[in-house]
Design a protein around this motif. Structure first.
Motif, short mmCIF file in Angstrom:
data_model
loop_
_atom_site.label_atom_id
_atom_site.label_comp_id
_atom_site.label_asym_id
_atom_site.label_seq_id
_atom_site.Cartn_x
_atom_site.Cartn_y
_atom_site.Cartn_z
N CYS A 79 0.83 -1.21 0.00
CA CYS A 79 0.00 0.00 0.00
C CYS A 79 0.86 1.26 0.00
CB CYS A 79 -0.92 0.01 1.22
SG CYS A 79 -2.12 -1.32 1.23
N LEU A 80 1.81 1.31 0.93
CA LEU A 80 2.66 2.49 1.07
C LEU A 80 4.07 2.26 0.51
CD1 LEU A 80 2.90 5.37 2.09
CD2 LEU A 80 3.34 4.47 4.40
N HIS A 81 4.50 0.99 0.49
CA HIS A 81 5.81 0.66 -0.08
C HIS A 81 5.83 -0.80 -0.52
CE1 HIS A 81 7.26 -1.77 3.30
NE2 HIS A 81 6.80 -0.85 4.12
N ASN A 82 6.89 -1.19 -1.23
CA ASN A 82 7.02 -2.57 -1.71
C ASN A 82 8.17 -3.32 -1.05
OD1 ASN A 82 9.29 -1.45 -2.86
ND2 ASN A 82 8.75 -1.91 -4.98
N GLY A 83 8.63 -2.80 0.08
CA GLY A 83 9.74 -3.42 0.76
C GLY A 83 11.07 -2.80 0.43
N TYR A 84 11.12 -2.06 -0.69
CA TYR A 84 12.34 -1.40 -1.13
C TYR A 84 12.19 0.11 -1.26
CZ TYR A 84 14.15 -6.03 -2.39
OH TYR A 84 14.58 -7.33 -2.36
N THR A 85 11.06 0.54 -1.84
CA THR A 85 10.83 1.97 -2.08
C THR A 85 9.39 2.35 -1.77
OG1 THR A 85 10.28 1.50 -4.41
CG2 THR A 85 12.57 2.09 -3.91
N ALA A 142 0.97 7.18 -3.05
CA ALA A 142 0.41 6.84 -1.75
C ALA A 142 0.89 7.83 -0.69
CB ALA A 142 0.83 5.42 -1.37
N VAL A 143 2.15 8.19 -0.76
CA VAL A 143 2.71 9.18 0.17
C VAL A 143 1.94 10.49 0.07
CG1 VAL A 143 4.70 10.65 0.67
CG2 VAL A 143 5.01 8.18 0.29
N GLU A 144 1.70 10.95 -1.14
CA GLU A 144 0.99 12.21 -1.34
C GLU A 144 -0.46 12.12 -0.88
OE1 GLU A 144 2.35 15.06 -1.97
OE2 GLU A 144 4.26 13.98 -2.00
N ALA A 145 -1.09 10.95 -1.07
CA ALA A 145 -2.47 10.78 -0.62
C ALA A 145 -2.57 10.89 0.90
CB ALA A 145 -3.00 9.42 -1.09
N LEU A 146 -1.60 10.30 1.61
CA LEU A 146 -1.60 10.39 3.07
C LEU A 146 -1.29 11.80 3.53
CD1 LEU A 146 0.13 7.06 4.17
CD2 LEU A 146 -2.29 7.54 3.79
N ARG A 147 -0.37 12.47 2.85
CA ARG A 147 -0.07 13.86 3.19
C ARG A 147 -1.31 14.73 3.04
NH1 ARG A 147 5.76 14.38 0.06
NH2 ARG A 147 7.12 14.12 1.88
N ALA A 148 -2.06 14.52 1.96
CA ALA A 148 -3.27 15.31 1.72
C ALA A 148 -4.32 15.04 2.80
CB ALA A 148 -3.83 14.97 0.33
N GLN A 182 12.83 1.04 9.77
CA GLN A 182 12.71 0.41 8.46
C GLN A 182 12.10 1.38 7.45
OE1 GLN A 182 9.78 -2.73 8.01
NE2 GLN A 182 11.11 -3.84 6.59
N LEU A 183 11.07 2.12 7.87
CA LEU A 183 10.44 3.10 6.98
C LEU A 183 11.42 4.20 6.60
CD1 LEU A 183 6.93 3.49 8.68
CD2 LEU A 183 7.48 2.20 6.62
N GLU A 184 12.21 4.63 7.57
CA GLU A 184 13.21 5.66 7.31
C GLU A 184 14.25 5.15 6.30
OE1 GLU A 184 16.49 8.40 9.75
OE2 GLU A 184 15.20 6.97 10.80
N LYS A 185 14.66 3.90 6.46
CA LYS A 185 15.65 3.32 5.56
C LYS A 185 15.10 3.21 4.14
CE LYS A 185 18.51 -0.83 4.96
NZ LYS A 185 18.88 -2.16 5.54
N ILE A 186 13.84 2.83 4.02
CA ILE A 186 13.20 2.70 2.70
C ILE A 186 13.00 4.06 2.05
CG2 ILE A 186 11.04 2.03 1.55
CD1 ILE A 186 10.82 -0.25 3.56
N GLY A 187 12.79 5.08 2.88
CA GLY A 187 12.57 6.42 2.35
C GLY A 187 11.15 6.92 2.45
N VAL A 188 10.34 6.28 3.31
CA VAL A 188 8.97 6.76 3.53
C VAL A 188 9.05 8.03 4.38
CG1 VAL A 188 6.73 6.26 4.57
CG2 VAL A 188 7.99 4.45 3.39
#
Length: 290
Positions: free
Chosen positions: A25-31, A36-42, A66-72
């Motif tokens: 939903c928000l990431h694929n394990g790598y990126t 989705a990021v913009e939808a949550l920000r909105a 983990q989220l920080e490492k992925i770049g969320v």
């Protein structure tokens, strides 16, 4: 029957809180998924609260790393409730005994860290299967291996009447383009063999109790009808929402992309067939969170 929408913004005014799944939903394990990021920000920009509700077997602090490492980005969510924390609390209270056989990978050792909210914790020791009073499973040692490789050890464990604490009810997850087995697949096998598996993540009640506690800690008072669960797991996210009961937004382009014929959006007929086969109802459906 589910209603297919094009974007979260079409329905966001109906809700004050999102219970948002992570993988698929928000990431694929790598990126992270940019839309989705913009939808949550909105959603947050209009005053909404985003609680990441995940079946990760990790503590929330580990999930955040983990989220920080992925770049969320940190500005697209407010709090985390993980299956790992819900299961850890039960383990530390001795639900499966003090001596446990651990099934998982080395990076999941954080599961055994103390929790401030558990004041009556017992001392947990990891031991070989032969000495165990119970089993703690955060996932397969090798996520690519067929769960059937565990059958001989599970047969022995069942004969000892050991309970298996499952820290992640998910059966599979997609890491990029690779599908991996999760703890739920092992727990399912153990149950099919006649063993007893205990679950704490979606769709089971304990993780939703944890979610409500997280909202209360943040001072968020929200009635169930103003909460929307977002996820791609029919038997976890959507079934769990149905049991609460709260509304749900099914992300068809995740685990069920082939079954739902999703490219950009799901094929309506295949979507209905997939929901019927899973015996669940989703309030809304969309190809990808955006």
């Amino acid at each position: 029957m589910t209603t297919i929408i094009r974007s979260l913004s079409e329905i966001s005014d109906r809700y004050d809180v999102l219970y948002c799944d992570l993988w698929g939903c928000l990431h694929n394990g790598y990126t992270p998924f940019a839309e989705a990021v913009e939808a949550l920000r909105a959603f947050k920009a209009k005053g909404g609260y985003v609680l990441l509700l995940t079946n990760s077997p990790r503590p929330r602090a580990s999930v955040e790393k983990q989220l920080e490492k992925i770049g969320v980005p940190r500005d697209c969510w407010d709090a985390i409730a993980s299956s790992g924390d819900s299961a850890r609390a039960a383990m530390l209270r001795g639900l499966v005994g003090r001596k446990v056989w651990f099934i998982g990978q080395p990076h999941d050792q954080s599961f055994f860290a103390p929790m401030e909210v558990v004041s009556d914790a017992v001392e947990i020791t990891q031991v070989p299967l032969e000495e165990a009073e119970g089993i703690v499973c955060t996932g397969p040692e090798d996520p690519s291996a067929d769960p059937e490789v565990m059958r001989p050890k599970f047969l022995y464990a069942k004969q000892k009447n050991l309970k298996l604490l499952c820290a992640n009810p998910d059966i599979v997850v997609d890491r990029g383009e690779t599908r991996e087995w999760c703890a739920g697949a092992l727990a399912q096998l153990y149950t099919e063999m006649g063993g007893e598996s205990l679950y704490f993540g979606k769709p089971h009640a304990p993780i939703y109790e944890l979610a409500r506690m997280r909202l209360a800690q943040a001072g968020v008072d929200c009635p169930p009808e103003r909460i929307l669960a977002v996820g791609d797991g029919l038997k976890t996210d959507i079934l769990g929402a149905q049991g609460e009961p709260i509304d749900s937004l099914f992300i068809s382009g995740g685990l069920s992309r082939e079954d739902t014929g999703t490219t950009d959006q799901p094929d309506p007929e295949k979507l209905d067939q997939a929901l019927t086969a899973a015996q669940v109802e989703a309030t809304w459906s969309i190809g990808f969170l955006r």
